[in-house]
Design a protein around this motif. Structure first.
Motif, mmCIF file in Angstrom:
data_model
loop_
_atom_site.group_PDB
_atom_site.id
_atom_site.type_symbol
_atom_site.label_atom_id
_atom_site.label_comp_id
_atom_site.label_asym_id
_atom_site.label_seq_id
_atom_site.Cartn_x
_atom_site.Cartn_y
_atom_site.Cartn_z
ATOM 1 N N MET A 260 0.822 -1.217 0.000
ATOM 2 C CA MET A 260 0.000 0.000 0.000
ATOM 3 C C MET A 260 0.852 1.261 0.000
ATOM 4 S SD MET A 260 -1.862 -0.481 3.704
ATOM 5 C CE MET A 260 -0.984 -0.558 5.268
ATOM 6 N N SER A 261 1.787 1.310 -0.968
ATOM 7 C CA SER A 261 2.715 2.414 -1.076
ATOM 8 C C SER A 261 2.687 2.990 -2.493
ATOM 9 C CB SER A 261 4.118 1.962 -0.668
ATOM 10 O OG SER A 261 4.965 3.074 -0.444
ATOM 11 N N THR A 262 3.636 3.872 -2.788
ATOM 12 C CA THR A 262 3.636 4.591 -4.063
ATOM 13 C C THR A 262 5.024 5.163 -4.335
ATOM 14 O OG1 THR A 262 2.610 6.460 -5.261
ATOM 15 C CG2 THR A 262 2.864 6.704 -2.881
ATOM 16 N N PRO A 263 5.389 5.380 -5.604
ATOM 17 C CA PRO A 263 6.665 6.034 -5.888
ATOM 18 C C PRO A 263 6.657 7.523 -5.552
ATOM 19 C CG PRO A 263 5.868 4.781 -7.786
ATOM 20 C CD PRO A 263 4.734 4.891 -6.828
ATOM 21 N N ARG B 145 5.645 -8.213 -9.325
ATOM 22 C CA ARG B 145 4.334 -8.868 -9.315
ATOM 23 C C ARG B 145 3.371 -8.033 -8.487
ATOM 24 N NH1 ARG B 145 1.942 -13.338 -6.127
ATOM 25 N NH2 ARG B 145 0.312 -14.277 -7.424
ATOM 26 N N LEU B 146 2.240 -7.674 -9.071
ATOM 27 C CA LEU B 146 1.224 -6.879 -8.387
ATOM 28 C C LEU B 146 0.066 -7.783 -7.972
ATOM 29 C CD1 LEU B 146 -0.138 -4.176 -7.558
ATOM 30 C CD2 LEU B 146 -1.007 -4.026 -9.907
ATOM 31 N N VAL B 147 -0.275 -7.740 -6.680
ATOM 32 C CA VAL B 147 -1.410 -8.491 -6.144
ATOM 33 C C VAL B 147 -2.321 -7.494 -5.432
ATOM 34 C CG1 VAL B 147 -2.170 -10.408 -4.690
ATOM 35 C CG2 VAL B 147 0.080 -10.504 -5.804
ATOM 36 N N THR B 148 -3.586 -7.434 -5.833
ATOM 37 C CA THR B 148 -4.517 -6.493 -5.218
ATOM 38 C C THR B 148 -5.621 -7.255 -4.490
ATOM 39 O OG1 THR B 148 -5.975 -6.288 -7.154
ATOM 40 C CG2 THR B 148 -4.039 -4.856 -7.060
ATOM 41 N N PHE B 149 -6.231 -6.568 -3.527
ATOM 42 C CA PHE B 149 -7.206 -7.219 -2.653
ATOM 43 C C PHE B 149 -8.484 -6.388 -2.570
ATOM 44 C CE2 PHE B 149 -2.940 -8.340 -1.305
ATOM 45 C CZ PHE B 149 -3.006 -9.721 -1.175
ATOM 46 N N ARG C 217 17.027 -4.398 -10.331
ATOM 47 C CA ARG C 217 17.041 -5.756 -10.884
ATOM 48 C C ARG C 217 16.984 -6.741 -9.714
ATOM 49 N NH1 ARG C 217 16.121 -2.787 -14.302
ATOM 50 N NH2 ARG C 217 16.992 -2.607 -16.403
ATOM 51 N N ILE C 218 15.946 -6.583 -8.902
ATOM 52 C CA ILE C 218 15.744 -7.466 -7.753
ATOM 53 C C ILE C 218 14.316 -7.993 -7.782
ATOM 54 C CG2 ILE C 218 17.470 -6.333 -6.285
ATOM 55 C CD1 ILE C 218 15.205 -4.814 -4.942
ATOM 56 N N PRO C 219 14.084 -9.176 -7.201
ATOM 57 C CA PRO C 219 12.710 -9.694 -7.125
ATOM 58 C C PRO C 219 11.837 -8.738 -6.317
ATOM 59 C CG PRO C 219 14.304 -11.406 -6.610
ATOM 60 C CD PRO C 219 15.059 -10.112 -6.618
ATOM 61 N N ALA C 220 10.644 -8.452 -6.840
ATOM 62 C CA ALA C 220 9.793 -7.462 -6.173
ATOM 63 C C ALA C 220 8.333 -7.891 -6.206
ATOM 64 C CB ALA C 220 9.949 -6.099 -6.833
ATOM 65 N N LEU C 221 7.648 -7.549 -5.122
ATOM 66 C CA LEU C 221 6.233 -7.851 -4.943
ATOM 67 C C LEU C 221 5.540 -6.574 -4.487
ATOM 68 C CD1 LEU C 221 3.843 -9.934 -4.507
ATOM 69 C CD2 LEU C 221 4.739 -10.198 -2.174
ATOM 70 N N VAL C 222 4.372 -6.304 -5.071
ATOM 71 C CA VAL C 222 3.575 -5.135 -4.690
ATOM 72 C C VAL C 222 2.205 -5.629 -4.247
ATOM 73 C CG1 VAL C 222 2.568 -2.949 -5.450
ATOM 74 C CG2 VAL C 222 4.816 -3.655 -6.321
ATOM 75 N N LEU C 223 1.844 -5.337 -2.999
ATOM 76 C CA LEU C 223 0.539 -5.700 -2.442
ATOM 77 C C LEU C 223 -0.246 -4.422 -2.181
ATOM 78 C CD1 LEU C 223 1.697 -8.360 0.201
ATOM 79 C CD2 LEU C 223 1.058 -8.752 -2.188
ATOM 80 N N HIS C 224 -1.518 -4.404 -2.578
ATOM 81 C CA HIS C 224 -2.284 -3.165 -2.421
ATOM 82 C C HIS C 224 -3.770 -3.454 -2.309
ATOM 83 C CE1 HIS C 224 -1.201 1.218 -2.857
ATOM 84 N NE2 HIS C 224 -2.511 1.288 -2.652
ATOM 85 N N MET D 298 -9.880 -4.284 0.772
ATOM 86 C CA MET D 298 -8.770 -3.882 1.637
ATOM 87 C C MET D 298 -8.513 -2.391 1.482
ATOM 88 S SD MET D 298 -4.810 -5.203 1.542
ATOM 89 C CE MET D 298 -3.453 -4.145 2.083
ATOM 90 N N GLY D 299 -8.421 -1.691 2.616
ATOM 91 C CA GLY D 299 -8.092 -0.280 2.616
ATOM 92 C C GLY D 299 -6.648 -0.068 3.001
ATOM 93 N N HIS D 300 -6.393 0.930 3.854
ATOM 94 C CA HIS D 300 -5.016 1.269 4.215
ATOM 95 C C HIS D 300 -4.652 0.658 5.568
ATOM 96 C CE1 HIS D 300 -1.474 3.567 3.116
ATOM 97 N NE2 HIS D 300 -1.327 3.894 4.386
ATOM 98 N N ASP D 301 -4.809 -0.641 5.654
ATOM 99 C CA ASP D 301 -4.390 -1.380 6.838
ATOM 100 C C ASP D 301 -4.117 -2.815 6.431
ATOM 101 O OD1 ASP D 301 -6.946 -2.353 6.431
ATOM 102 O OD2 ASP D 301 -7.696 -1.853 8.429
ATOM 103 N N LEU D 302 -3.791 -3.639 7.413
ATOM 104 C CA LEU D 302 -3.468 -5.043 7.151
ATOM 105 C C LEU D 302 -4.503 -5.906 7.860
ATOM 106 C CD1 LEU D 302 0.396 -4.842 7.805
ATOM 107 C CD2 LEU D 302 -0.770 -4.787 5.577
ATOM 108 N N PRO D 303 -5.629 -6.208 7.210
ATOM 109 C CA PRO D 303 -6.686 -6.987 7.874
ATOM 110 C C PRO D 303 -6.195 -8.358 8.316
ATOM 111 C CG PRO D 303 -7.462 -6.044 5.799
ATOM 112 C CD PRO D 303 -5.986 -5.846 5.832
#
Length: 286
Positions: A134-137, A254-258, A224-231, A261-266
């Motif tokens: 749940m971040s951004t550039p 890899r982008l995984v969305t839910f 050039r590293i393995p990366a995961l984006v959860l949002h 889900m808001g701005h917390d970790l349920p």
């Protein structure tokens, strides 16, 4: 037990979970949030998957160094800010030095995701894998809703009871509409956070660092590293566009969305988060 590290000219409070022989995993928390917002049960789940987990208080929060002499910045005033996210990334690199980790898997949430991104850009050899949650550039890539910004900018609380009440009000606005509202946990963590350290000016300095920092997208494109984006798909504070922008910038991310889900970790999603992070770190080790 809370431990102490001298890094980048400040003192950092941290603690650990799991075996020292496990995959090194560093958890970076968000704006105005202490390391205890990484729930011990969640850290235990990650440790149970073979990680040596470290969570810590960023500068200006919790039991780490507070830059009281810098005062409270005037947000949007165009003046000099005490530090940038790059400085917080250098804090994190210094903590890795104290831990004796040449590199680690890094997981950051919200502002912590921004710090993790900056760490990977500035010190790519120190990051084995990057998970940005749940971040951004940049703030421009994911402007908050009016309601979320109003909740974020609530005035300082005069006492513990008010601080807890305002935390509950804030999470009702920015939390996950698709999952149960964890009143008991929010109340408990808000009270403990107040008891450990209540410093609204420190949170303002962190927010100033976010707003004054440069767009990380150009630097992320060089990773050039393995990366995961959860949002979360219902995030009002850092909308989904921030996660999409992060994943688009990092080659191979890899982008995984839910939904819901808001701005917390349920809590209900913890097993899924742990599964995704574990898969990434395990693959990165091979």
């Amino acid at each position: 037990m809370t431990l102490r590290a001298s890094a980048n000219g400040i003192e950092i409070a941290y603690d650990t979970f799991g075996s020292p022989g496990g995959r090194p995993l560093l958890l970076v928390m968000g704006l105005g949030s202490q390391m205890i917002h990484w729930d011990e049960e969640f850290c235990g789940l990650l440790a149970g998957r073979g990680h040596h987990v470290v969570r810590f208080d960023n500068r200006d929060i919790g039991e780490s160094t507070h830059l009281h002499e810098a005062g409270a910045p005037v947000l949007g005033g165009g003046g000099r800010v005490p530090y940038l996210l790059d400085d917080m990334a250098d804090d994190t690199a210094g903590l890795l030095d104290v831990l004796g980790w040449d590199a680690a898997h890094v997981v950051g949430v919200s502002m912590g995701g921004m710090i993790a991104q900056s760490l990977a850009i500035r010190h790519p050899h120190r990051v084995r894998s990057l998970t940005s949650i749940m971040s951004t550039p940049s703030p421009q890539a994911a402007p908050p809703t009016d309601a979320a910004m109003a909740a974020l900018m609530s005035p300082p609380s005069p006492d513990r009871e008010t601080a807890i009440r305002r935390a509950l009000e804030t999470w009702k606005v920015i939390g996950s509409p698709g999952y149960p509202f964890d009143h008991e946990r929010i109340e408990r963590v808000a009270g403990l956070s107040y008891d450990r350290s209540y410093d609204p000016a420190g949170t303002s300095r962190q927010l100033a660092a976010i707003l004054a920092s440069a767009d990380r997208a150009p630097g992320l494109k060089e990773l050039r590293i393995p990366a995961l984006v959860l949002h979360g798909e219902d995030d009002q504070l850092v909308p989904l566009s921030g996660g999409i922008a992060t994943a688009d910038a990092i080659p191979g991310a890899r982008l995984v969305t839910f939904p819901g889900m808001g701005h917390d970790l349920p809590r209900a999603l913890w097993p899924r988060f742990v599964e995704e992070i574990d898969a990434l770190t395990a693959a990165a080790e091979r």
